[in-house]
Design a protein around this motif. Sequence first.
Motif, PDB file in Angstrom:
ATOM      1  N   VAL A  26       0.993  -1.294   0.137  1.00  0.00           N
ATOM      2  CA  VAL A  26      -0.090   0.018   0.037  1.00  0.00           C
ATOM      3  C   VAL A  26       0.818   1.414  -0.186  1.00  0.00           C
ATOM      4  O   VAL A  26       1.779   1.326   0.702  1.00  0.00           O
ATOM      5  CB  VAL A  26      -0.940  -0.021   1.360  1.00  0.00           C
ATOM      6  N   TRP A  57      -5.846   0.316   0.138  1.00  0.00           N
ATOM      7  CA  TRP A  57      -5.946  -0.766   1.070  1.00  0.00           C
ATOM      8  C   TRP A  57      -7.477  -1.201   0.987  1.00  0.00           C
ATOM      9  O   TRP A  57      -8.430  -0.394   0.783  1.00  0.00           O
ATOM     10  CB  TRP A  57      -5.871  -0.041   2.710  1.00  0.00           C
ATOM     11  N   TRP A  89      -1.183  -6.314   5.306  1.00  0.00           N
ATOM     12  CA  TRP A  89      -0.875  -5.485   4.227  1.00  0.00           C
ATOM     13  C   TRP A  89       0.431  -4.879   4.866  1.00  0.00           C
ATOM     14  O   TRP A  89       0.488  -4.822   5.938  1.00  0.00           O
ATOM     15  CB  TRP A  89      -1.741  -4.228   3.641  1.00  0.00           C
ATOM     16  N   ALA A 125      -8.079  -0.828   9.516  1.00  0.00           N
ATOM     17  CA  ALA A 125      -7.034  -1.359   8.765  1.00  0.00           C
ATOM     18  C   ALA A 125      -5.696  -1.521   9.599  1.00  0.00           C
ATOM     19  O   ALA A 125      -4.967  -2.268   9.097  1.00  0.00           O
ATOM     20  CB  ALA A 125      -6.885  -0.068   7.684  1.00  0.00           C
TER      21      ALA A 125
END
Length: 489
Positions: A221, A227, A233, A249
């Motif tokens: 990202v 995202w 991630w 997130a």
Amino acid sequence: MTRRVVLPPLFDLSLEPVLGPEDELFDGNAEFLARLTAPMGLRALAAASAPAGSGVAATEAATKALFAEAAATIMERGRHDWGRLRAMGLALRLSAEADPAIRLAVDDVELVGGTTESGADVVSAAARTALFAPEADRARAWASGSRVHLLVETDQQLPAAAGMAVALGPHRVTLCGRFAAAHQKALRALAPFTAAEFEDWTPSWRLRREWAPEGEDIRWVRDAHQWYPGRPWAGWLAPEQAVLLPARAWRECRGVALTVARFSSWSAVTGVSGVDTDLETVRRLVGDDRLAVELLVGAPGLDADVTTTAARRLRSGPGPRLAGLSPFRLTSLRGSRGSTTWGGVPLTRQDSPQHDLPRWDRFHGPASLDDADRQRITSTLTAEFGAETELYPGRLACCALAPGFQPPAMWEPSAAVVEVSGAGPDGRGPGSFVVNLRTGSAFRLHPRLTPVVRRLANGDAAVWQHLSDTVRTKLSGQLVRAGAIRSPQ
């Protein structure tokens, strides 16, 4: 739509594109890196650097050979750690140091007598270098005359992309990727790309399997909009992008590097854009162990003392760890020049009319460093802090993973024991050396201790038990000072 995608060198070695099930990929980046960083090639570089005669030139040749041999040893371990990244960086630098057009680093490319901000310089460098010829030939054979998407994400890929476009046949090439989309007009004017088509398409990216924790598909990202929920991630973000991410997130985050240009407190952090951001909420959500800071040196209005103070606070103060230092670059306004401000600081942008592929604007302003001072202070601080703490080996996606996702090691992954059959860099004859690619240091081992240190380098900590207290204390102190082990034994 099925795409046949060609990824030119030199892109982030730890990333791969996420393509559709019907798409095909020729990873020229991976093939190029595998060829130039193979242990056999490194040993050939070491042999070619073997010193002849005496004097400064002979010492430099012996040092180069010693470090090339150390890099080969580290590559042979087969581990995907920061030692491997440093060995790859050394291999790239040595492989290109005699090239007439290009100089390489693990995360950068420089044009000899030019810049990738100039299309003419790019085309000239592509015509003069032979570095990418094997991959261009392989791409042509792989494509078999069919149309390919040439994926250009960064300016660093431009010389290789130009060479590959010529080899593939420009009329069979569709240029795509972030950089190609941003500079489409200028690229169309360059001879290798005049007959090419353009498509405003770029894939998402993931960490290559060998650089990710086992069993995890980690997406990469760079902007908040990239995202998506439900998958792990990592990223490299501007502070103002980090605060746009929702709380959920950060639960899936495996590590993030933040690029910071001005730092006084975590409630007032300034990114490249000059926008102030409060990162306290982000720190609470994600925790400092998963955050790191790349500090930019020489933002407008910040002199050497202010920058040095900020760097030392980041290194030793509470908060995310210091990832590294880079010279500040003012994002180009693409043709809009004259007086402006950055973060409330007045400055004047300077014209560079020869740069048809602009990314940065040169500038001057009150209390601002010039280009030479930015580079000098960056190098000085990197050397100072690199000797004391673990800075990133490069601006690479895999480095952003939190330390908890990297396996611990007693022996420094960037260090190796190297046997020299000829003259060593210390002017003496054959012998064994401990070489550290992280610190750039090397020292000769006593012959009786060489087997012991070799076992340590291979992960056999039990060997300490067979040494007397005096020898153990002396040897461990020497290895700690050299950065080869982390603490005295």
